[in-house]
Design an enzyme around this catalytic site. Structure first.
Site, short mmCIF file in Angstrom:
data_model
loop_
_atom_site.label_atom_id
_atom_site.label_comp_id
_atom_site.label_asym_id
_atom_site.label_seq_id
_atom_site.Cartn_x
_atom_site.Cartn_y
_atom_site.Cartn_z
N LYS A 164 56.54 -13.96 30.85
CA LYS A 164 56.50 -14.74 32.10
C LYS A 164 55.15 -15.48 32.22
O LYS A 164 54.64 -15.97 31.24
CB LYS A 164 56.80 -13.84 33.31
CG LYS A 164 58.19 -13.22 33.18
CD LYS A 164 58.52 -12.24 34.27
CE LYS A 164 57.89 -10.89 34.01
NZ LYS A 164 58.37 -9.84 34.90
N ASP A 200 60.92 -3.03 36.05
CA ASP A 200 61.67 -3.35 37.27
C ASP A 200 63.19 -3.14 37.10
O ASP A 200 63.87 -2.73 38.04
CB ASP A 200 61.38 -4.78 37.78
CG ASP A 200 61.50 -5.85 36.73
OD1 ASP A 200 61.73 -5.52 35.55
OD2 ASP A 200 61.37 -7.04 37.07
C1 GLC Z 1 60.44 -10.14 31.54
C2 GLC Z 1 59.74 -8.85 31.17
C3 GLC Z 1 60.61 -7.66 31.51
C4 GLC Z 1 61.05 -7.73 32.97
C5 GLC Z 1 61.73 -9.05 33.24
C6 GLC Z 1 62.14 -9.21 34.69
O1 GLC Z 1 61.56 -10.26 30.73
O2 GLC Z 1 59.43 -8.85 29.81
O3 GLC Z 1 59.89 -6.46 31.29
O4 GLC Z 1 61.92 -6.68 33.24
O5 GLC Z 1 60.86 -10.11 32.91
O6 GLC Z 1 61.04 -9.12 35.55
#
Ligand code: GLC
Length: 483
Positions: A164, A200
């Site tokens: 991200k 998450d």
């Molecule tokens: C990205 C992160 C992952 C997280 C997802 C949603 O893919 O790598 O760990 O769960 O974003 O936030």
């Protein structure tokens, strides 16, 4: 004359169609995605192939779902989107009380050093603790850290890479709990014990499983996209931590990190020129390919790139000023896509408001129609791709009734994402398998606290059954896992 005009119109729409047809994929394309994804998942689960697999399928050390008896007072942290939240969660069986505060993470910190990031987090926790008069409480803490981590224990997680908008120096390969603990010591005099660190997706699953026994899959459709699910331990070749047969079923939640699917080029058959351009200008080129086709951090930008292309081809906004915000990278937010698709009549109120915000001048109703059309195509592809991922997991788990816990701003605010996904999943799952997508409330906060609570409950059980004394420092004990 009228017939000539409609022939001209048709030509214009045919031309537009030729620039967007890459988003319309056949059922067999999604079946191909499922087959490739499943193979990649199997590779990620095996010890000898995980290294080369794009989908890491990290075992999480979360092996039991809540049973509703969890109670106590917990701090929870939620880091992973644009904001950072600190929460005070009070659990009393099925009653959950949450107080929380959101703190902004400035971009300079998201792209700064690890020390700056963790100091900032510790400062926020320090303020929260003072504001809630918790200075003298010894609180257990559940940390939702939404990035790919190799877990070595429930409270030990090494960051495998940033995703991200984050890229903080000096954190990859380090245990983020230790970094947080050190920052807390440097910056505050809070007494917290980090009991669990969860992704998450895992928090979302834990939170929903609290009230629904059929829930074994968690999905995030927010800034990023990811899924987790409960896997039988026998299938997890990367699990090398022994077992605690007394208190855990032979299972573990797997954090798939499926956002990285396609990094090896296997999704190139369905990527458009817009996907390639978005990737080139991202902070992590060639990484998180599936995530870049689905999640909130990117969907608006894909739409923007299509609109810009159509405009350069003189098929849209023919009299717009080329200096307006529409032509600037990152200015078309995914929330605009949700707003535009919420327009249901020919007045295009939301669409017009978005175009005004972007300073597009002299647009026509015809332009509004095209903008909305592009949004529907890009979001349908995103929803179908996420559906193909879920259908792969539903088929793998092969249970009669499956609840999927979903959280994230894209899922919450997009008017059609839920329905589009359900439609596609139905088409792709084995006949007879039933499923339900259910919005999980505050997965990150409640989920982290619940994971901490489950772990403490099991830890106490272990101590009671093995005759250990109760007053021992919790932080020094192994949590339900033999190293
Ligand atoms: C990205 C992160 C992952 C997280 C997802 C949603 O893919 O790598 O760990 O769960 O974003 O936030």
């Amino acid at each position: 004359m009228p017939s000539t005009r409609s022939a001209e119109q048709l030509t214009k729409y045919e031309k537009i169609e030729s620039f967007v047809k890459g988003f319309k994929l056949s059922g067999s394309a999604y079946k191909r995605v499922m087959a490739l994804l499943h193979q990649e998942m199997i590779n990620g689960l095996k010890h000898h192939s995980q290294g080369g697999a794009d989908i890491k399928m990290f075992p999480t050390f979360v092996r039991s779902l809540p049973d509703g008896s969890e109670c106590g007072e917990f701090l929870a942290l939620d880091l992973g989107g644009t904001n950072f939240r600190v929460l005070l969660v009070r659990l009393q069986g099925h009653d959950v009380e949450i107080q929380s505060k959101t703190y902004l993470i400035p971009q300079r910190i998201m792209l700064g050093t690890g020390i700056q990031l963790f100091d900032h987090i510790a400062d926020c926790i320090g303020k929260f603790v003072v504001e809630h008069d918790l200075q003298n409480h010894q609180l257990p803490l559940g940390f939702t850290f939404s990035f790919p981590c190799q877990q070595e224990g429930l409270a030990k997680a090494r960051l495998s890479k940033w995703t991200k908008g984050f890229r903080c120096e000096g954190v990859v390969g380090k245990d983020i709990c230790q970094l947080l603990q050190e920052a807390l010591q440097r910056r505050t005099n809070c007494h917290v014990e980090i009991v669990a660190v969860v992704n998450d997706a895992v928090g979302t699953l834990m939170s929903a499983a609290h009230g629904d026994r059929n829930c074994e899959i968690g999905l995030i459709l927010g800034t990023g996209c990811n899924a987790c699910y409960m896997e039988g331990l026998d299938n997890v070749g990367t699990w090398k931590h022994g077992e605690d047969q007394d208190h855990h079923p032979r299972q573990v939640i797997i954090n798939t990190e499926w956002g990285a699917f396609g990094d090896n080029g296997c999704l190139d058959f369905m990527r458009t020129e817009y996907d390639h351009e978005l990737d080139t200008f991202s902070i992590n080129p060639a990484k998180q390919i599936m995530e870049k086709m689905i999640s909130g951090m990117y969907m608006g930008e894909i739409v923007r790139l299509v609109l810009v292309r159509l405009s350069h081809e003189n098929l849209l906004f023919t009299s717009a000023d080329r200096d307006c915000n529409l032509f600037e990278r990152g200015r078309f937010y995914t929330k605009y896509v949700s707003e535009i698709e919420s327009d249901t009549d020919e007045f295009f109120r939301n669409t017009k408001q978005v175009l005004d915000e972007l300073q597009v001048e002299n647009y026509t109703t015809e332009d509004c129609k095209v903008v909305k059309y592009v949004c529907t195509l890009v979001s349908a592809r995103a929803a179908f791709l996420a559906a193909a991922g879920l259908a792969t997991l539903i088929n793998r788990l092969n249970k009669q009734d499956m609840t999927i816990a979903v959280d994230g701003s894209l899922y919450r605010f997009h008017p059609r994402f839920h329905n589009l996904m359900c439609l596609k999943i139905k088409e792709l799952v084995k006949p007879g398998l039933k499923f339900k997508l259910s919005l999980s409330h505050d997965g990150s906060g409640k989920g982290a606290a619940l994971t901490a609570a489950v772990s403490l409950r099991l830890r106490n059980l272990k101590m009671t059954t093995s005759g250990e004394e109760n007053g021992k420092n919790l932080a020094t004990q192994t949590i339900s896992v033999k190293a």
